[in-house]
Structures are given as structure tokens and as C-alpha cells.
Design an enzyme around this catalytic site. Structure first.
Site, PDB file in Angstrom:
ATOM      1  N   ASN A 111       0.828  -1.217   0.000  1.00 44.57           N
ATOM      2  CA  ASN A 111       0.000   0.000   0.000  1.00 44.57           C
ATOM      3  C   ASN A 111       0.861   1.266   0.000  1.00 44.57           C
ATOM      4  O   ASN A 111       0.530   2.255  -0.627  1.00 44.57           O
ATOM      5  CB  ASN A 111      -0.921   0.019   1.223  1.00 44.57           C
ATOM      6  N   THR A 156     -14.109  38.481 -31.692  1.00 43.61           N
ATOM      7  CA  THR A 156     -14.952  38.047 -30.584  1.00 43.61           C
ATOM      8  C   THR A 156     -16.195  37.469 -31.259  1.00 43.61           C
ATOM      9  O   THR A 156     -16.582  37.943 -32.333  1.00 43.61           O
ATOM     10  CB  THR A 156     -15.371  39.211 -29.642  1.00 43.61           C
ATOM     11  N   HIS A 157     -16.760  36.449 -30.677  1.00 42.74           N
ATOM     12  CA  HIS A 157     -17.900  35.734 -31.289  1.00 42.74           C
ATOM     13  C   HIS A 157     -17.548  35.232 -32.685  1.00 42.74           C
ATOM     14  O   HIS A 157     -18.439  35.085 -33.527  1.00 42.74           O
ATOM     15  CB  HIS A 157     -19.151  36.624 -31.370  1.00 42.74           C
ATOM     16  N   SER A 278      -6.854  13.004 -49.220  1.00 46.43           N
ATOM     17  CA  SER A 278      -8.045  12.175 -49.181  1.00 46.43           C
ATOM     18  C   SER A 278      -7.849  11.010 -50.139  1.00 46.43           C
ATOM     19  O   SER A 278      -7.190  11.148 -51.167  1.00 46.43           O
ATOM     20  CB  SER A 278      -9.254  13.003 -49.598  1.00 46.43           C
ATOM     21  N   LYS A 284      -7.525  17.420 -51.937  1.00 46.85           N
ATOM     22  CA  LYS A 284      -7.579  17.719 -50.510  1.00 46.85           C
ATOM     23  C   LYS A 284      -6.222  17.825 -49.831  1.00 46.85           C
ATOM     24  O   LYS A 284      -5.294  17.085 -50.128  1.00 46.85           O
ATOM     25  CB  LYS A 284      -8.371  16.619 -49.788  1.00 46.85           C
ATOM     26  N   ASN A 286      -5.646  18.186 -45.769  1.00 46.60           N
ATOM     27  CA  ASN A 286      -6.385  18.299 -44.514  1.00 46.60           C
ATOM     28  C   ASN A 286      -5.459  18.502 -43.311  1.00 46.60           C
ATOM     29  O   ASN A 286      -4.418  17.850 -43.223  1.00 46.60           O
ATOM     30  CB  ASN A 286      -7.215  17.027 -44.282  1.00 46.60           C
ATOM     31  N   GLU A 291      -6.415  18.678 -36.023  1.00 41.74           N
ATOM     32  CA  GLU A 291      -7.701  18.069 -35.636  1.00 41.74           C
ATOM     33  C   GLU A 291      -7.485  17.038 -34.529  1.00 41.74           C
ATOM     34  O   GLU A 291      -8.259  16.940 -33.579  1.00 41.74           O
ATOM     35  CB  GLU A 291      -8.334  17.369 -36.841  1.00 41.74           C
ATOM     36  N   GLN A 323      -6.061   0.526  -7.608  1.00 41.02           N
ATOM     37  CA  GLN A 323      -5.194  -0.004  -8.672  1.00 41.02           C
ATOM     38  C   GLN A 323      -5.588   0.560 -10.041  1.00 41.02           C
ATOM     39  O   GLN A 323      -4.767   0.682 -10.931  1.00 41.02           O
ATOM     40  CB  GLN A 323      -5.300  -1.531  -8.678  1.00 41.02           C
ATOM     41  N   LYS A 326      -4.006   3.800 -12.375  1.00 39.96           N
ATOM     42  CA  LYS A 326      -2.834   3.900 -13.253  1.00 39.96           C
ATOM     43  C   LYS A 326      -3.143   4.014 -14.745  1.00 39.96           C
ATOM     44  O   LYS A 326      -2.587   4.917 -15.400  1.00 39.96           O
ATOM     45  CB  LYS A 326      -1.870   2.742 -12.974  1.00 39.96           C
TER      46      LYS A 326
HETATM   47  N1  ARG Z   1      -1.305  -3.315  -7.421  1.00 45.62           N
HETATM   48  C1  ARG Z   1      -1.790  -2.611  -6.284  1.00 45.62           C
HETATM   49  C2  ARG Z   1      -2.252  -1.200  -6.696  1.00 45.62           C
HETATM   50  O1  ARG Z   1      -1.911  -0.797  -7.758  1.00 45.62           O
HETATM   51  C3  ARG Z   1      -0.712  -2.497  -5.271  1.00 45.62           C
HETATM   52  C4  ARG Z   1      -1.191  -2.456  -3.881  1.00 45.62           C
HETATM   53  C5  ARG Z   1      -1.802  -3.764  -3.516  1.00 45.62           C
HETATM   54  N2  ARG Z   1      -2.202  -3.795  -2.134  1.00 45.62           N
HETATM   55  C6  ARG Z   1      -3.026  -4.695  -1.680  1.00 45.62           C
HETATM   56  N3  ARG Z   1      -3.342  -4.618  -0.431  1.00 45.62           N
HETATM   57  N4  ARG Z   1      -3.530  -5.648  -2.421  1.00 45.62           N
HETATM   58  O2  ARG Z   1      -2.939  -0.556  -5.980  1.00 45.62           O
END
Ligand code: ARG
Length: 465
Positions: A111, A156-157, A278, A284, A286, A291, A323, A326
Site C-alpha cells: 500500500n 470576438t464571437h 483524401s 484535398k 487536410n 484536428e 489499482q 494507473k
Molecule cells: N497493485 C496494487 C495497486 O496498484 C498495489 C497495492 C496492492 N495492495 C493490496 N493490499 N492488495 O494498488
């Protein structure tokens, strides 16, 4: 049967589908170098607390460094069976040095490992972002200098409003990106808080020197509450919010590039290398690059919303939901970094269509405000002056004339206060000269801002190197 780190209390093996469902190594492998870095410092803290002997400490360091080398070379094998980056590295260490490897986990929890790794990773990513922002800011300054005196209709606008220097318009973006840079500097104060030593949630049960751990990892301070350290993901939300702001401005600039390159505008031209054709329409060209900048902004807004939604309603402290922070974080970073690079290339490559701009400035009565201001100098209250000018513009439009093409007699029909000197007021040059005010579009004012911007970028570049 594969022994899990937590397997002692369990009577059956983990379900194969669940194992696949819950793994994070397929994305958190990115954190591996930071996991090693933090583990090396943690091992040292354990040695200082006399939990590891010198010999054990050295073995652990040697093993971790070997793993680090393999990761850098790309030969390290990450395995989903070991769930995440933390367990993969622990397992590899065990394979190298045997049971001593397990001592590294004394008083330590994944953790705290995961937040420590993430914070360290984001320190590096923030550095990269700052560099990319500076590169873009430099390109903006150069383009402004290259076209210092080109006048464009300011909008503006999306309607013609008042004349401004193109350099002034462009420097508006400089200001935006400069503020994003400053946001990142400020953000770092809250990012560089060291969670290590918080253990699972309650604080480490062994007497580690947390100040030293924090310093060795380059953090500004150890966290002051172990539950906070484990639970908080503000440092992810705040960065993703800054990324979103950056992407919004990138998107707005992309939008302007698209509009300004359209045949109706023809203000700018992008080099062929940033455009596509295109498959069916041979004529074309583009502006796909611009974009896509708009489109990629949607991705990052989505990442922010995903993260906000993830954290909402989570009780303290650790929950496995975390988790899922990420993938959106990584995607937001990658998208923003690439977009910054792409926009730098576009700004560098774009060319102004100066002939066309000269023509378009004749349209839209850009100098009507000048006429109203002129009347103000003759003592007419502004609201009244505005009304009179509105009538003059209407009259000129009906005759398809520009304001300076009206005769003095015609002007006098609307206000007897108008004299010959009105014509001096009805030029672009005069309108610009009147705006030599701090933040205004007067040429000297803009030159001053370019100088200031250059100094600012130089100072920040030096700070980064
Ligand atoms: N892979 C977990 C995460 O990204 C790591 C921490 C896991 N802790 C646990 N008590 N299972 O959060």
C-alpha cells in the site's frame, strides 16, 4: 501450487480468471525503476534500524541492482502470476538471493510501495512535462518574433472585432502555457511528500528514520499521517487536472489552426508534412495534425473524469479500486506529452498568408471603436458616441464603403463634432499605437512582452538543467 505472498491463510488456489482479472503488472511495470529505487533506500533504513545485518543489506542491494540492470536491458520477465510490480520484483529477488529477500518486506506494505513509486514516477514525468512546455513556449516566442508586425483581425464571437498584432494573439497562448508551467512548479510541493514508512496504514512498527528515507528519495518531507499517505490520490487528480487544462489550450489552438487554414479564412498554411490527403478527393489537404490535437483533448478529459469517479466514495485507507488509477493516469500523461510535442512542431512550421490578411482587414469595420473613441475625445459620452458610430457603420455598409471612405460632410451629418482629424484615427497603425498599454497590442508593448517571455523561459530552462 504457486505460493502467494499472502497464501498462508488460504485453503484453495486463486481462480485463474480472477488472477487475470486482478493483475496490474501489464501496466504498473512502468513503476519498476522506482520500486527498485525505493527498495534500496528502504533496505538501508532497515539496516540502520538493525533489522538487517550489513551482510544481508549488501546481498539485497546487489540483487536489486542486478534486477535493475535486467529491467533496463529489457531482459527482465514480468509475470502476471505475480500480480503486480511489487510482487514481481520481490519474487525475482528471492530467485537471486533466497530467503533474505523476504526480509526486505519487514514492516513494509504494498500500500505504501505503490504510492511511493507513483510519486517518484510523477516527479520524473513532471520534469518531462516542464521541458515540453518550455519547448512549446520557445516556439511560440520565435513565431511571434518572426511575424512581429503582421496585423490580423481580432475576433470576438468569431466576428471581426478590433485589429491586433498576430504576435499579440500568439502570445496569449504563451501566457496560458506559462501559467501551466507555474502550476506544475506549485504542484511539486504537494507531490514531493514521502509516504514510505507508513506501512499498510498504521505506520511502520519498526523504528525507521523517515526523515532520512524522504531525503534519500529526493522528497521534500515525509508524510505526517500514515492513513493519509496510503489513502490520498490528490497528487494524481491534481496533475491530471493540470494535464486537462494543458490539453484544453492545445485543443483551442488546434481548433484555430483548423479554422484559419480553411478556404474561407486562409490566414495560415501548414506544411504538407503535417497534413494528409483524401483517398478519393485528389485536391484535398487536410489539417489532421491539428484536428487530432482537438480529439486527443477528449481522451484526457475522460481520464480526469474516470479518476475523479474512482476516488469518490472510497473509504480510507487502501482499497483495491485504487489499482485502477494507473491506466487513466498513464494515458493522460502520454497523450499530453505527445500533444505538446505535436503542437510545438505545428507552431514552428505554420506560415502566415500575409497577402490574404491584408485583404481581410478591409472587411468588418474593425476601426469602428476608434471612431467612437474619437468622439469621446471631442466630449461625447461613450454610450452616445457608440450609438452615433453604429449609425455611421450602418450607413457605410449600405453604400459598401469603409469608414475612411466617407466624406467629412457625410460624417458631419451624424455629428457636427467630427473634424478633418478623424481620418488619422481611421488607420490600423493609429489603432495599434493607441494600445501601447501594459498587456495591449501596441507594437512596443508586444516587443516588451516578447523580451520578458524570453527572459522567463531562459530562467526556467536554467532551473531545470
Ligand atoms: N497493485 C496494487 C495497486 O496498484 C498495489 C497495492 C496492492 N495492495 C493490496 N493490499 N492488495 O494498488
Amino acid at each position: 501450487m504457486e505460493i502467494k505472498a499472502w497464501g498462508g491463510r488460504f485453503e484453495e488456489e486463486t481462480d485463474k480468471f480472477f488472477e487475470e482479472f486482478s493483475e496490474s503488472i501489464s501496466f504498473d511495470y512502468k513503476l519498476a525503476p522506482y520500486e527498485i529505487k525505493a527498495s534500496l533506500v528502504y533496505a538501508k533504513a532497515l539496516k540502520q534500524a538493525e533489522i538487517l545485518t550489513l551482510e544481508e543489506y549488501e546481498k539485497i542491494c546487489q540483487g536489486l541492482k542486478e534486477i535493475e540492470r535486467e529491467i533496463l536491458e529489457g531482459s527482465f520477465k514480468f509475470d502476471k502470476v505475480y500480480e503486480d510490480v511489487h510482487m514481481n520484483i520481490e519474487r525475482a529477488l528471492f530467485d537471486k538471493i533466497g530467503e533474505i529477500a523476504y526480509k526486505l518486506h519487514t514492516g513494509r506494505s504494498r500500500n505504501e510501495q505503490v504510492v511511493t513509486d507513483l510519486r517518484l514516477y510523477l516527479v520524473d514525468e513532471t520534469f518531462e512535462l516542464k521541458n515540453l512546455l518550455l519547448e512549446l513556449m520557445q516556439k511560440i516566442i520565435l513565431k511571434a518574433e518572426e511575424n512581429l508586425e503582421v496585423v490580423i483581425p481580432g475576433f470576438t464571437h468569431l466576428q471581426h472585432a478590433q485589429p491586433v498584432l498576430y504576435s499579440h494573439w500568439l502570445l496569449a497562448y504563451y501566457e496560458m502555457f506559462s501559467l501551466h508551467f507555474q502550476r506544475l512548479l506549485d504542484y511539486e510541493k504537494r507531490l514531493k511528500i514521502c509516504p514510505l514508512g507508513s506501512s499498510a496504514l498504521a505506520g511502520c512498527g519498526f523504528p525507521l528514520n523517515r526523515e532520512e528515507i524522504s531525503q534519500a528519495l529526493g522528497f521534500l518531507t515525509p508524510s505526517r499521517n500514515s492513513v493519509f499517505a496510503i489513502s490520498s490520490r490528490d497528487f494524481i487528480l491534481e496533475l491530471t487536472f493540470i494535464l486537462t487544462l494543458i490539453m484544453l489550450d492545445i485543443s483551442r489552438m488546434g481548433e484555430e489552426i483548423v479554422i484559419w487554414m480553411s478556404p474561407e479564412f486562409r490566414f495560415i498554411e501548414l506544411p504538407d508534412r503535417f497534413c494528409t490527403g483524401s483517398s478519393i478527393m485528389p485536391q484535398k489537404k487536410n489539417p489532421d495534425s491539428a484536428e487530432l490535437l482537438r480529439g486527443k483533448c477528449a481522451t484526457v478529459i475522460g481520464n480526469l473524469v474516470q479518476l475523479l469517479t474512482l476516488i469518490k466514495n472510497l473509504p480510507l485507507s487502501y482499497n483495491r479500486d485504487l489499482q485502477e488509477d494507473k491506466p487513466p493516469l498513464f494515458q493522460a500523461l502520454d497523450t499530453t506529452q505527445k500533444s505538446l510535442k505535436m503542437l510545438s512542431l505545428l507552431v514552428q512550421g505554420l506560415k502566415l498568408n500575409k497577402e490574404r490578411l491584408k485583404e481581410i482587414l478591409k472587411e468588418g469595420h474593425l476601426l469602428a471603436t476608434e471612431l467612437a473613441d474619437y468622439l469621446v475625445t471631442k466630449g461625447v459620452p461613450f454610450r452616445k458616441a457608440h450609438h452615433i458610430c453604429g449609425q455611421i457603420v450602418l450607413y457605410a455598409e449600405k453604400l459598401k464603403k469603409r469608414l475612411f471612405e466617407l466624406s467629412l460632410d457625410e460624417f458631419k451629418n451624424f455629428s457636427p463634432l467630427i473634424e478633418e482629424d478623424v481620418y488619422q484615427w481611421l488607420t490600423l497603425e493609429h489603432a495599434l499605437q493607441r494600445r501601447e498599454i501594459l498587456g495591449g497590442t501596441g507594437l512596443n508593448s508586444v516587443k516588451g512582452e516578447i523580451k520578458r517571455a524570453k527572459e522567463e523561459v531562459k530562467r526556467w530552462k536554467n532551473q531545470l538543467s
